[in-house]
Design a protein around this motif. Structure first.
Motif, mmCIF file in Angstrom:
data_model
loop_
_atom_site.group_PDB
_atom_site.id
_atom_site.type_symbol
_atom_site.label_atom_id
_atom_site.label_comp_id
_atom_site.label_asym_id
_atom_site.label_seq_id
_atom_site.Cartn_x
_atom_site.Cartn_y
_atom_site.Cartn_z
ATOM 1 N N SER A 7 0.835 -1.201 0.000
ATOM 2 C CA SER A 7 0.000 0.000 0.000
ATOM 3 C C SER A 7 0.870 1.252 0.000
ATOM 4 C CB SER A 7 -0.923 0.000 1.219
ATOM 5 O OG SER A 7 -0.135 -0.095 2.368
ATOM 6 N N THR A 55 -0.143 4.002 1.458
ATOM 7 C CA THR A 55 -0.344 4.657 2.760
ATOM 8 C C THR A 55 0.488 3.930 3.823
ATOM 9 O OG1 THR A 55 -2.297 3.303 2.972
ATOM 10 C CG2 THR A 55 -2.658 5.592 2.432
ATOM 11 N N ARG A 99 7.515 10.844 1.308
ATOM 12 C CA ARG A 99 6.107 10.425 1.288
ATOM 13 C C ARG A 99 5.215 11.609 0.887
ATOM 14 N NH1 ARG A 99 1.409 8.517 0.564
ATOM 15 N NH2 ARG A 99 0.007 8.260 2.308
ATOM 16 N N PHE A 131 3.149 11.777 -2.709
ATOM 17 C CA PHE A 131 1.701 11.745 -2.805
ATOM 18 C C PHE A 131 1.105 13.016 -3.415
ATOM 19 C CE2 PHE A 131 0.071 14.102 0.846
ATOM 20 C CZ PHE A 131 -1.248 14.309 0.489
ATOM 21 N N ASP A 182 -3.786 5.899 -2.104
ATOM 22 C CA ASP A 182 -4.305 6.998 -1.283
ATOM 23 C C ASP A 182 -5.724 7.342 -1.692
ATOM 24 O OD1 ASP A 182 -2.065 7.632 0.381
ATOM 25 O OD2 ASP A 182 -1.040 8.307 -1.423
ATOM 26 N N LYS A 220 -7.555 5.304 5.223
ATOM 27 C CA LYS A 220 -7.385 6.741 4.917
ATOM 28 C C LYS A 220 -5.911 7.128 5.107
ATOM 29 C CE LYS A 220 -8.507 8.475 9.473
ATOM 30 N NZ LYS A 220 -9.519 8.818 10.422
ATOM 31 N N PRO A 221 -5.441 8.167 4.424
ATOM 32 C CA PRO A 221 -4.029 8.533 4.551
ATOM 33 C C PRO A 221 -3.673 8.844 5.999
ATOM 34 C CG PRO A 221 -5.065 9.784 2.799
ATOM 35 C CD PRO A 221 -6.151 9.062 3.511
ATOM 36 N N GLU A 222 -2.454 8.518 6.375
ATOM 37 C CA GLU A 222 -2.013 8.704 7.759
ATOM 38 C C GLU A 222 -1.588 10.140 8.020
ATOM 39 O OE1 GLU A 222 -0.397 7.565 5.317
ATOM 40 O OE2 GLU A 222 1.693 8.157 5.418
#
Ligand SMILES: Cc1cc2nc3c(=O)[nH]c(=O)nc-3n(C[C@H](O)[C@H](O)[C@H](O)COP(=O)(O)OP(=O)(O)OC[C@H]3O[C@@H](n4cnc5c(N)ncnc54)[C@H](O)[C@@H]3O)c2cc1C
Ligand SMILES: NC(=O)C1=CN([C@@H]2O[C@H](COP(=O)(O)OP(=O)(O)OC[C@H]3O[C@@H](n4cnc5c(N)ncnc54)[C@H](OP(=O)(O)O)[C@@H]3O)[C@@H](O)[C@H]2O)C=CC1
Ligand SMILES: CC(C)=CCC[C@@H](C)[C@H]1CC[C@@]2(C)C3=C(CC[C@]12C)[C@@]1(C)CC[C@H](O)C(C)(C)[C@@H]1CC3
Length: 537
Positions: free
Chosen positions: A91, A93, A371, A375, A483, A521-523
Motif C-alpha cells: 500500500s 499509505t 512520502r 503523494f 491513497d 485513509k491517509p495517515e
C-alpha cells in the motif's frame, strides 16, 4: 536564513534534475544489497522454518494470542492488526500500526495442491512469486495471478486483486473457495460462499483485515500451456479501441469466446495497443517467434509494445513465466519516473539486471518528506470502473492528470444481490446482457501528472477528489491500497457498508479491529500537506 532556504531549494532542484543518476548510483546498489539480504532471510526460513505440517499448531498459537487479548479489560485494549511491518506491504499509505496491538501471522507455507478440485490451499503470507514458482512447473497457475511478485495471497484476499484473466473470472475474490479466519474471540472458522458464514464470505474482500485474521485460504487454479501466443493490435481512435476492448472482453455478448488474457495500454488519447494472449504450443517452424521478454537487456515491456503503433499488427510466443512478469522490470512504467534513461539500450545491457528496485526497499526508505512529496507530485491509482464508460474514464484521467500510458484490464463484477458485500450490484446498463455480471475495467494511472512535469502548479488533493467524485457517480471503486481522499460520508456513499457493519457487529469486530475507513485513509493530513507542495519547487 534566507540564503539557507535558497541553498536547500537549490539542492532539492539539483536532486530532482539528476534523480536518475542518484537512483542508479545509490538506490539501485542499495536495493540489490537489500534484496540479497531478503533472499538470504527467505532461504533461511525455507530451509529451517518451513513446515506445512505445523500449520495447525501455528494457528493455535495465533488463537491463543487473540484470546489473551480478548480477556484483557476493555479499557486497556488497543485494536488489533497484523504485525507485518508497513514497509513490506504494497500500500502507498503508512497505516499507524504502532497505535495497534500487533498480532504476528508467521504463516508462509503452501499447504496442499488439490488437482482434483483445481485448487490450492495456502497460508496467507505466501507471495505471488512463491505460488507461481510452485504452480507453473506443475502445469497450473492461479486463476487470478497478478503481476506483482511481492504481493501476498492473504493481502490480496483482504484487499482486492485483479489481472488480465479477470474478464473471464472476475476479481481475485471470485477465485477464493474458502477463507480460514481467526475471529476477535479467538475462534477459528472456515468461511465459504454457501456455509453458515456466507455473510463473512461476501464482506471479507475489501475489508483490509478489519473483520478477523486470515490464517489460510483455498484458491482456484487453472491449467496452463507453456507459452502465450500474444497478438499486438495497434488501434487508432479512442472510440475504436474502446469498442474493440468491449467486444474482445465479452462485454457485449456473454456467449462470445474471449481470449485467455486481455489488456490495453493507452499511449495517448487516440492511440492504444490491445494485447490478446492465448495459451498455446509453439508450432514447428515458429521457434524464431519466441520472445523471452523479461531478460535484462530486453526493452521495457510497455516501450516494446509502443513500437507496434508504428510497426503494425504482429504476434509472437512468450513463455508463460515471462508473460506473467512482463511488467516487472519497469514496475509497469513507474521506474521511468525514477530513471528517465533506464530504457536506453546501453544502460539496459550493463545495468538492466539491477532492475527493478524492490518495492519493499522503496517503501523502507520512504522518509516523511519523500512520502509527502510523492503523494502530491505523483499518482498511483487503480480504479475499477464500468467499461461502457471507458471513453469518459480516459477523458477524465487526461483532464485531471494528463499522464500516459494508462493501463486498462477488463474485469467482470458479479451481481451477488443487494447489500451482500462492499461492492454494489452493477447498474442495469452496466450488466452484460443475460449474464449475472457487468463488465468493468481497471484503469491504472501511475506516474507524474503533466503539470508537475512542466513545473506548473498542481493541486493533487483537488484532482484526486474530482476523480473520486467521478468514480462514485459512475458506480466504480478505487483499490484501497492507494491513497484515498474521501471523508467517511463520501466513502459510505461509494461503498455499501450495510453488510459490513452487520458483520462487524455480529462477529464482535467493533472495538477489536479498526474500521475500514480508518484503516485505509491517509495517515497524514492531506489538505495541509497538499497545500505545502502545490507549487513547483
Ligand atoms: C517458510 C517461510 C517463512 C518465512 N517467514 C518470513 C517472516 O517471518 N518474515 C518475513 O518478512 N518473510 C518471511 N518469509 C519470506 C517471504 O515469504 C518472502 O519475502 C517472500 O516469499 C518473497 O517471495 P519470493 O522470494 O518467493 O519471491 P521472488 O524471489 O520474487 O520469486 C521467487 C521465484 O518465483 C519467480 N516468480 C516470481 N513471481 C513470478 C511470477 N508472477 N510468475 C512467474 N515466476 C515468478 C521468480 O523469478 C523467482 O524465481 C518466509 C518465507 C518462507 C518460505
Ligand atoms: N493487481 C492487483 O490486484 C494489485 C493489488 N494490490 C493491492 O495490494 C495489496 C496486497 O499487497 P500485500 O502487500 O500483499 O498486502 P498488505 O500487507 O498491504 O495487506 C493488505 C490488507 O490486508 C490485511 N491483511 C493482510 N494479511 C492479513 C491476515 N493474515 N489477516 C487479516 N488481514 C490481513 C492487511 O492488514 P494489516 O494492515 O493488519 O496487515 C491490509 O489491510 C492489496 O490491498 C491489493 O489490493 C496492489 C497491486 C496490484
Ligand atoms: C491492477 C494492477 C495492474 C495493479 C498494479 C499496481 C502497481 C503498479 C502498484 C502497486 C503498488 C504500487 C502502488 C507501489 C508503487 C508503485 C506502483 C505500484 C507498484 C511505489 C513503488 C511507488 C513509489 C512510492 O514511493 C512507493 C514506494 C510508496 C510505492 C509502493 C507501492
Amino acid at each position: 536564513m534566507g540564503s539557507e532556504v535558497g541553498l536547500k531549494q537549490r539542492i532539492a532542484r539539483w536532486m530532482e534534475d539528476h534523480r536518475g543518476l542518484i537512483v542508479v548510483l545509490i538506490v539501485l546498489p542499495l536495493s540489490l544489497i537489500f534484496d540479497a539480504l531478503m533472499q538470504f532471510r527467505h532461504w533461511v526460513f525455507r530451509k529451517f522454518i518451513s513446515a506445512p505440517e505445523k500449520h495447525d499448531e501455528r494457528v493455535r498459537a495465533i488463537q491463543k494470542k487473540v484470546r489473551k487479548w480478548s480477556e484483557q479489560p476493555q479499557k486497556d485494549r488497543k485494536m488489533m492488526c497484523t504485525a507485518r511491518p508497513n514497509w513490506q506491504s504494497l500500500s502507498t499509505t503508512f497505516f499507524r500500526k504502532d497505535l495497534c496491538h500487533k498480532i504476528a501471522i508467521p504463516l508462509y507455507d503452501i499447504l496442499e495442491l488439490k488437482p482434483s478440485h483445481m485448487s490450492i490451499r495456502v497460508e496467507p503470507m505466501v507471495s505471488v512469486g512463491q505460488a507461481t514458482a510452485f504452480l507453473v512447473p506443475r502445469g497450473y497457475t492461479l486463476a487470478v495471478c497478478l503481476e506483482v511478485a511481492e504481493a501476498t495471497l492473504g493481502g490480496l484476499a483482504m484487499g482486492v486483486g485483479m489481472t488480465t484473466y479477470s474478464h473471464k473470472v472476475g476479481l481475485y475474490q471470485e477465485s477464493i473457495i474458502a477463507y480460514e479466519m481467526v475471529l476477535s474471540d479467538g475462534s477459528l472458522v472456515r468461511v465459504t460462499r454457501d456455509n453458515e458464514y456466507s455473510d463473512l464470505y461476501h464482506t471479507l474482500p475489501w475489508s483490509h483485515g478489519t473483520l478477523g485474521f486470515l490464517v489460510a485460504l483455498e484458491l482456484q487454479i487453472i491449467k496452463i500451456k507453456p507459452h502465450i501466443k500474444m497478438e499486438y493490435i495497434p488501434v487508432k481512435g479512442k472510440k475504436n479501441y474502446c469498442n474493440m476492448m468491449r467486444e474482445l472482453s465479452g462485454a457485449l455478448d456473454k456467449d462470445k469466446a474471449t481470449p485467455d488474457y486481455l489488456e490495453a495500454t493507452i499511449y495517448n488519447k487516440e492511440e492504444a495497443v490491445i494485447m490478446v494472449g492465448n495459451f498455446s504450443d509453439v508450432p514447428p517452424g515458429e521457434e524464431n517467434k519466441i520472445n523471452h521478454l523479461t531478460r535484462w537487456y530486453k526493452p521495457w515491456f510497455y516501450k516494446y509494445v509502443e513500437r507496434f503503433l508504428k510497426k503494425g499488427r504482429d504476434y509472437e510466443y512468450i513463455p508463460l513465466g515471462d508473460y506473467l512478469l512482463r511488467h516487472n522490470r519497469a514496475i509497469f512504467w513507474v521506474v521511468e519516473t525514477m530513471i528517465p534513461f533506464g530504457n536506453n539500450a546501453l544502460f539496459r545491457f550493463f545495468f538492466g539486471w539491477l532492475l527493478p528496485p524492490k518495492i519493499a526497499f522503496l517503501k523502507f526508505t520512504t522518509t516523511p518528506g519523500v512520502r509527502a512529496m510523492t503523494f502530491t507530485k505523483q499518482v498511483f491509482q487503480d480504479i475499477v470502473l464500468p467499461m461502457n464508460q471507458l471513453e469518459d474514464q480516459i477523458d477524465k484521467s487526461e483532464e485531471l492528470f494528463d499522464l500516459y500510458p494508462v493501463l486498462v484490464y477488463p474485469c467482470r463484477i458479479y451481481d451477488h444481490g443487494p447489500h451482500r458485500g462492499q461492492l454494489r450490484p452493477p447498474r442495469k446498463d452496466q450488466m452484460v446482457p443475460g449474464a449475472n455480471y457487468g463488465m468493468f475495467n481497471d484503469l491504472g494511472v501511475y506516474g507524474v501528472p503533466r503539470p508537475v512535469l512542466e513545473k506548473k502548479r498542481f493541486d493533487a488533493v483537488d484532482a484526486m477528489r474530482k476523480m473520486e467524485r467521478f468514480t462514485q457517480e459512475v458506480g466504480g471503486y478505487p483499490f484501497l491500497y492507494a491513497d484515498t481522499f474521501m471523508t467517511r460520508e463520501e466513502f459510505e456513499k461509494m461503498f455499501d457498508l450495510t453488510a459490513y457493519e452487520q458483520v462487524r457487529a455480529k462477529y464482535n469486530a467493533n472495538g477489536a479491529f479498526p474500521h475500514l475507513h480508518d484503516k485505509i485513509k491517509p495517515e497524514i493530513d492531506v489538505v495541509e500537506v497538499g497545500k505545502q507542495y502545490m507549487d513547483p519547487l
